[in-house]
Design a protein around this motif. Structure first.
Motif, PDB file in Angstrom:
ATOM      1  N   GLY A   6      -7.000-129.150 -37.558  1.00  0.00           N
ATOM      2  CA  GLY A   6      -7.018-128.085 -36.566  1.00  0.00           C
ATOM      3  C   GLY A   6      -7.460-128.545 -35.204  1.00  0.00           C
ATOM      4  N   GLY A   7      -7.066-129.731 -34.806  1.00  0.00           N
ATOM      5  CA  GLY A   7      -7.474-130.262 -33.521  1.00  0.00           C
ATOM      6  C   GLY A   7      -6.679-129.674 -32.368  1.00  0.00           C
ATOM      7  N   TRP A   8      -7.072-130.053 -31.170  1.00  0.00           N
ATOM      8  CA  TRP A   8      -6.428-129.571 -29.948  1.00  0.00           C
ATOM      9  C   TRP A   8      -4.962-129.979 -29.899  1.00  0.00           C
ATOM     10  CZ3 TRP A   8      -4.317-131.718 -25.433  1.00  0.00           C
ATOM     11  CH2 TRP A   8      -4.241-130.863 -24.326  1.00  0.00           C
ATOM     12  N   LEU A   9      -4.664-131.183 -30.344  1.00  0.00           N
ATOM     13  CA  LEU A   9      -3.288-131.668 -30.323  1.00  0.00           C
ATOM     14  C   LEU A   9      -2.407-130.969 -31.355  1.00  0.00           C
ATOM     15  CD1 LEU A   9      -3.748-135.532 -29.870  1.00  0.00           C
ATOM     16  CD2 LEU A   9      -2.825-133.915 -28.216  1.00  0.00           C
ATOM     17  N   ALA A  10      -3.009-130.529 -32.461  1.00  0.00           N
ATOM     18  CA  ALA A  10      -2.222-129.891 -33.513  1.00  0.00           C
ATOM     19  C   ALA A  10      -1.614-128.571 -33.056  1.00  0.00           C
ATOM     20  CB  ALA A  10      -3.093-129.662 -34.749  1.00  0.00           C
ATOM     21  N   GLU A  11      -2.205-127.936 -32.055  1.00  0.00           N
ATOM     22  CA  GLU A  11      -1.710-126.650 -31.578  1.00  0.00           C
ATOM     23  C   GLU A  11      -0.689-126.787 -30.461  1.00  0.00           C
ATOM     24  OE1 GLU A  11      -5.114-124.412 -30.477  1.00  0.00           O
ATOM     25  OE2 GLU A  11      -6.050-124.537 -32.450  1.00  0.00           O
ATOM     26  N   ALA A  12      -0.388-128.012 -30.053  1.00  0.00           N
ATOM     27  CA  ALA A  12       0.588-128.227 -28.983  1.00  0.00           C
ATOM     28  C   ALA A  12       2.003-128.204 -29.540  1.00  0.00           C
ATOM     29  CB  ALA A  12       0.312-129.559 -28.290  1.00  0.00           C
ATOM     30  N   ASN A  13       2.951-128.012 -28.658  1.00  0.00           N
ATOM     31  CA  ASN A  13       4.349-128.022 -29.063  1.00  0.00           C
ATOM     32  C   ASN A  13       4.748-129.440 -29.487  1.00  0.00           C
ATOM     33  OD1 ASN A  13       7.419-128.185 -28.658  1.00  0.00           O
ATOM     34  ND2 ASN A  13       7.027-126.015 -28.354  1.00  0.00           N
ATOM     35  N   PRO A  14       5.428-129.579 -30.616  1.00  0.00           N
ATOM     36  CA  PRO A  14       5.794-130.927 -31.082  1.00  0.00           C
ATOM     37  C   PRO A  14       6.641-131.710 -30.089  1.00  0.00           C
ATOM     38  CG  PRO A  14       6.090-129.320 -32.833  1.00  0.00           C
ATOM     39  CD  PRO A  14       5.798-128.544 -31.591  1.00  0.00           C
ATOM     40  N   LEU A  15       7.464-131.025 -29.293  1.00  0.00           N
ATOM     41  CA  LEU A  15       8.333-131.732 -28.361  1.00  0.00           C
ATOM     42  C   LEU A  15       7.555-132.380 -27.227  1.00  0.00           C
ATOM     43  CD1 LEU A  15      11.445-129.390 -28.094  1.00  0.00           C
ATOM     44  CD2 LEU A  15      11.031-131.334 -29.597  1.00  0.00           C
ATOM     45  N   SER A  16       6.470-131.750 -26.800  1.00  0.00           N
ATOM     46  CA  SER A  16       5.654-132.371 -25.751  1.00  0.00           C
ATOM     47  C   SER A  16       4.994-133.643 -26.268  1.00  0.00           C
ATOM     48  CB  SER A  16       4.594-131.382 -25.255  1.00  0.00           C
ATOM     49  OG  SER A  16       3.685-131.039 -26.288  1.00  0.00           O
ATOM     50  N   LYS A  17       4.525-133.618 -27.513  1.00  0.00           N
ATOM     51  CA  LYS A  17       3.936-134.820 -28.099  1.00  0.00           C
ATOM     52  C   LYS A  17       4.991-135.889 -28.335  1.00  0.00           C
ATOM     53  CE  LYS A  17       2.104-132.253 -31.360  1.00  0.00           C
ATOM     54  NZ  LYS A  17       1.358-131.809 -32.568  1.00  0.00           N
ATOM     55  N   LEU A  18       6.163-135.480 -28.775  1.00  0.00           N
ATOM     56  CA  LEU A  18       7.245-136.437 -28.999  1.00  0.00           C
ATOM     57  C   LEU A  18       7.675-137.089 -27.688  1.00  0.00           C
ATOM     58  CD1 LEU A  18       9.181-137.597 -31.135  1.00  0.00           C
ATOM     59  CD2 LEU A  18      10.737-135.709 -30.624  1.00  0.00           C
ATOM     60  N   SER A  19       7.742-136.308 -26.619  1.00  0.00           N
ATOM     61  CA  SER A  19       8.114-136.855 -25.313  1.00  0.00           C
ATOM     62  C   SER A  19       7.061-137.809 -24.794  1.00  0.00           C
ATOM     63  CB  SER A  19       8.333-135.711 -24.319  1.00  0.00           C
ATOM     64  OG  SER A  19       9.350-134.834 -24.751  1.00  0.00           O
ATOM     65  N   ALA A  20       5.778-137.465 -24.987  1.00  0.00           N
ATOM     66  CA  ALA A  20       4.703-138.348 -24.545  1.00  0.00           C
ATOM     67  C   ALA A  20       4.734-139.669 -25.312  1.00  0.00           C
ATOM     68  CB  ALA A  20       3.352-137.657 -24.727  1.00  0.00           C
ATOM     69  N   VAL A  21       4.997-139.608 -26.609  1.00  0.00           N
ATOM     70  CA  VAL A  21       5.109-140.831 -27.411  1.00  0.00           C
ATOM     71  C   VAL A  21       6.275-141.688 -26.921  1.00  0.00           C
ATOM     72  CG1 VAL A  21       5.650-141.707 -29.716  1.00  0.00           C
ATOM     73  CG2 VAL A  21       4.001-139.864 -29.449  1.00  0.00           C
ATOM     74  N   PHE A  22       7.389-141.048 -26.572  1.00  0.00           N
ATOM     75  CA  PHE A  22       8.540-141.789 -26.058  1.00  0.00           C
ATOM     76  C   PHE A  22       8.197-142.496 -24.743  1.00  0.00           C
ATOM     77  CE2 PHE A  22      12.225-141.868 -23.207  1.00  0.00           C
ATOM     78  CZ  PHE A  22      13.072-142.691 -23.921  1.00  0.00           C
ATOM     79  N   LEU A  23       7.478-141.824 -23.863  1.00  0.00           N
ATOM     80  CA  LEU A  23       7.094-142.429 -22.587  1.00  0.00           C
ATOM     81  C   LEU A  23       6.187-143.635 -22.800  1.00  0.00           C
ATOM     82  CD1 LEU A  23       6.423-139.189 -20.509  1.00  0.00           C
ATOM     83  CD2 LEU A  23       8.306-140.810 -20.197  1.00  0.00           C
ATOM     84  N   LEU A  24       5.229-143.495 -23.709  1.00  0.00           N
ATOM     85  CA  LEU A  24       4.322-144.609 -23.978  1.00  0.00           C
ATOM     86  C   LEU A  24       5.069-145.787 -24.595  1.00  0.00           C
ATOM     87  CD1 LEU A  24       1.249-142.658 -25.422  1.00  0.00           C
ATOM     88  CD2 LEU A  24       1.504-143.618 -23.138  1.00  0.00           C
ATOM     89  N   CYS A 235       1.852-134.872 -18.775  1.00  0.00           N
ATOM     90  CA  CYS A 235       1.262-135.547 -17.614  1.00  0.00           C
ATOM     91  C   CYS A 235       0.408-136.736 -18.047  1.00  0.00           C
ATOM     92  CB  CYS A 235       0.430-134.553 -16.797  1.00  0.00           C
ATOM     93  SG  CYS A 235       1.406-133.296 -15.950  1.00  0.00           S
ATOM     94  N   TYR A 236      -0.294-136.580 -19.161  1.00  0.00           N
ATOM     95  CA  TYR A 236      -1.117-137.681 -19.659  1.00  0.00           C
ATOM     96  C   TYR A 236      -0.235-138.854 -20.083  1.00  0.00           C
ATOM     97  CZ  TYR A 236      -5.005-140.013 -21.976  1.00  0.00           C
ATOM     98  OH  TYR A 236      -5.979-140.926 -22.337  1.00  0.00           O
ATOM     99  N   GLY A 237       0.889-138.551 -20.742  1.00  0.00           N
ATOM    100  CA  GLY A 237       1.803-139.612 -21.138  1.00  0.00           C
ATOM    101  C   GLY A 237       2.368-140.354 -19.935  1.00  0.00           C
ATOM    102  N   VAL A 238       2.759-139.608 -18.891  1.00  0.00           N
ATOM    103  CA  VAL A 238       3.282-140.241 -17.676  1.00  0.00           C
ATOM    104  C   VAL A 238       2.196-141.065 -16.998  1.00  0.00           C
ATOM    105  CG1 VAL A 238       4.209-139.788 -15.374  1.00  0.00           C
ATOM    106  CG2 VAL A 238       5.029-138.460 -17.340  1.00  0.00           C
TER     107      VAL A 238
END
Length: 260
Positions: A6-24, A235-238
């Motif tokens: 139940g962390g902060w990241l778990a409540e985010a939209n999966p696409l934003s996390k997927l996009s950030a992973v792609f950028l990294l 923004c963090y990923g960028v």
């Protein structure tokens, strides 16, 4: 696999996390150096507590990757061309400052690529990911739902492999004997699991088709939406990608892959 963290990241939209992973991953794929990988790795470790996942859980998931990366780094250090001062010399094999730096770069970069992928998997529910892919990226619902079913069956196959192993062991099959006999027993077990998986996939496909998964019109039980949290993740990923590249270039360690 239902996400229970139940962390902060778990409540985010999966696409934003997927996009950030792609950028990294993109920033790490451009260069072979330890500086950019180290920057990304440190930034990921800094925000890892937001995932709600314990360090022990993370280690249990990625320890095979860590071992593989250590072996890859060691092998690269031995095989890479020598440059600089020779640190170890065993005749045909040697490690110099340059080859060691290359090996460390491979290991650090590999871990920096594996860690965000592990965080994504641990903090993302497959159903939420499938819903977001179909609603936001307009992927075919039939393809998305089929992929979701396959993802959920991976855990079932792992459990069935353990069940088959225990059943065969109780009958004295594959528990002892020569290496050849154990390999033969495992191959037989793999074939049984493959046949069972094909049968299950066939039944699942028929069931999904009967329930309208192949239809054109589709409604969704949950709406996939974006929030300021998702903007922060992007923004963090960028920012991390740009920081890693900038520090690597300023350090003089930037080593473009296609220029090697």
């Amino acid at each position: 696999m239902k996400i229970t963290h139940g962390g902060w990241l778990a409540e985010a939209n999966p696409l934003s996390k997927l996009s950030a992973v792609f950028l990294l991953t993109l920033s790490l794929a451009l260069s072979v150096d330890w500086v950019s990988g180290g920057i990304v790795l440190l930034c990921l470790l800094a925000v890892f507590p937001l995932s709600g996942v314990s360090w022990a859980t993370l280690f249990r998931r990625i320890w095979p990757v860590i071992i593989a990366l250590l072996l890859a780094a060691w092998g690269t250090a031995l095989a890479a061309a020598d440059s600089g001062r020779v640190l170890m010399d065993w005749g045909y094999l040697s490690i110099s400052e340059g080859s060691l730096a290359t090996g460390v770069a491979i290991g650090v970069r590999g871990l920096a690529i594996a860690l965000p992928a592990a965080i994504l998997v641990l903090t993302t529910d497959p159903s939420d990911l499938a819903t977001a892919l179909a609603q936001k990226w307009r992927l075919s619902p039939r393809f998305v739902m089929g992929t979701l079913a396959a993802m959920r069956l991976v855990g079932v196959m792992a459990e069935e492999w353990q069940t088959l192993s225990m059943a065969r062991r109780a009958r004295g099959v594959g528990a002892s004997g020569s290496l050849f006999s154990r390999v033969k027993a495992n191959l037989g077990q793999a074939m049984a699991l493959l046949i069972q998986s094909v049968r299950r996939a066939t039944r699942l496909a028929v069931t999904m088709e009967a329930r309208g998964f192949g239809g054109k019109a589709r409604t969704w039980a949950r709406e996939s939406s974006f929030s300021p949290r998702d903007l922060l993740i992007l923004c963090y990923g960028v920012a991390v990608s740009a920081l890693a590249i900038a520090v690597s270039v300023a350090w003089g360690a930037w080593n473009v892959v296609w220029a090697r």
